[in-house]
Design a protein around this motif. Structure first.
Motif, PDB file in Angstrom:
ATOM      1  N   LEU A 178       0.818  -1.222   0.000  1.00 40.05           N
ATOM      2  CA  LEU A 178       0.000   0.000   0.000  1.00 40.05           C
ATOM      3  C   LEU A 178       0.847   1.266   0.000  1.00 40.05           C
ATOM      4  N   LYS A 179       2.074   1.155   0.462  1.00 40.89           N
ATOM      5  CA  LYS A 179       2.970   2.325   0.443  1.00 40.89           C
ATOM      6  C   LYS A 179       3.376   2.650  -1.001  1.00 40.89           C
ATOM      7  N   VAL A 180       3.633   1.606  -1.809  1.00 38.56           N
ATOM      8  CA  VAL A 180       4.057   1.842  -3.194  1.00 38.56           C
ATOM      9  C   VAL A 180       2.874   2.005  -4.144  1.00 38.56           C
ATOM     10  N   ARG A 181       1.704   1.499  -3.747  1.00 34.19           N
ATOM     11  CA  ARG A 181       0.506   1.622  -4.584  1.00 34.19           C
ATOM     12  C   ARG A 181      -0.704   1.839  -3.676  1.00 34.19           C
ATOM     13  N   PRO A 182      -0.930   3.078  -3.229  1.00 32.00           N
ATOM     14  CA  PRO A 182      -2.080   3.352  -2.369  1.00 32.00           C
ATOM     15  C   PRO A 182      -3.391   2.979  -3.058  1.00 32.00           C
ATOM     16  N   GLY A 183      -4.301   2.405  -2.295  1.00 33.04           N
ATOM     17  CA  GLY A 183      -5.597   2.012  -2.830  1.00 33.04           C
ATOM     18  C   GLY A 183      -6.245   0.982  -1.928  1.00 33.04           C
ATOM     19  N   ILE A 189      -4.591  -4.584  -6.199  1.00 29.74           N
ATOM     20  CA  ILE A 189      -4.953  -3.311  -5.574  1.00 29.74           C
ATOM     21  C   ILE A 189      -5.685  -2.451  -6.589  1.00 29.74           C
ATOM     22  N   THR A 190      -6.822  -1.932  -6.196  1.00 27.63           N
ATOM     23  CA  THR A 190      -7.533  -0.972  -7.029  1.00 27.63           C
ATOM     24  C   THR A 190      -7.107   0.416  -6.580  1.00 27.63           C
ATOM     25  N   SER A 191      -6.522   1.163  -7.517  1.00 27.65           N
ATOM     26  CA  SER A 191      -6.018   2.503  -7.236  1.00 27.65           C
ATOM     27  C   SER A 191      -6.534   3.445  -8.307  1.00 27.65           C
ATOM     28  N   HIS A 192      -7.250   4.473  -7.893  1.00 26.21           N
ATOM     29  CA  HIS A 192      -7.833   5.443  -8.828  1.00 26.21           C
ATOM     30  C   HIS A 192      -8.697   4.748  -9.870  1.00 26.21           C
ATOM     31  N   GLY A 193      -9.416   3.698  -9.438  1.00 26.31           N
ATOM     32  CA  GLY A 193     -10.340   2.997 -10.311  1.00 26.31           C
ATOM     33  C   GLY A 193      -9.704   1.990 -11.257  1.00 26.31           C
ATOM     34  N   LYS A 194      -8.389   1.794 -11.161  1.00 20.78           N
ATOM     35  CA  LYS A 194      -7.690   0.867 -12.051  1.00 20.78           C
ATOM     36  C   LYS A 194      -7.051  -0.256 -11.246  1.00 20.78           C
ATOM     37  N   ALA A 207       0.303  -2.282 -13.758  1.00 26.28           N
ATOM     38  CA  ALA A 207      -1.121  -2.328 -14.063  1.00 26.28           C
ATOM     39  C   ALA A 207      -1.486  -3.775 -14.372  1.00 26.28           C
ATOM     40  N   GLU A 208      -2.634  -4.215 -13.894  1.00 32.54           N
ATOM     41  CA  GLU A 208      -3.083  -5.587 -14.069  1.00 32.54           C
ATOM     42  C   GLU A 208      -3.167  -5.912 -15.559  1.00 32.54           C
ATOM     43  N   GLY A 209      -2.638  -7.076 -15.927  1.00 30.12           N
ATOM     44  CA  GLY A 209      -2.687  -7.526 -17.302  1.00 30.12           C
ATOM     45  C   GLY A 209      -1.500  -7.088 -18.140  1.00 30.12           C
TER      46      GLY A 209
END
Length: 98
Positions: free
Chosen positions: A42-47, A69-74, A92-94
């Motif tokens: 969560l520190k590297v990718r807040p969400g 992790i969902t971050s800013h809707g992504k 990003a997923e995928g």
């Protein structure tokens, strides 16, 4: 479960902890706790963490926590080495990491 909620409260990010973790049979091999790995992710990718897994996979020590992790809707995938705590993946997923 209480420990997971307190990590979320400290980070300032609302997180609904997934009920179970896939790969929990590898937990005895991990040197980094699930709560510390979640905090690192969560520190590297807040969400919001939507899924979590402990898996054997190439790269790092060969044992990693993988968080969706969902971050800013992504959707993103963040991998944290379960033996060293190093961030192995934050993509990003995928998409394949570089």
């Amino acid at each position: 479960m209480l420990g997971l909620l307190s990590v979320a409260a400290v980070s300032g990010t609302a997180v609904a902890a997934p009920a179970k973790m896939k790969g929990s049979q590898y937990a005895a091999q991990a040197k980094v706790s699930l709560s510390m790995a979640r905090q690192t992710a969560l520190k590297v990718r807040p969400g919001a963490i939507t899924d979590q897994e402990l898996e054997k996979e190439k790269g790092g020590s060969g044992l990693r926590y993988s968080f969706d992790i969902t971050s800013h809707g992504k959707p993103y995938e963040v991998g944290v080495d379960a033996r060293t705590g190093a961030v192995l993946e934050n993509v990003a997923e995928g998409k394949n990491p570089d």
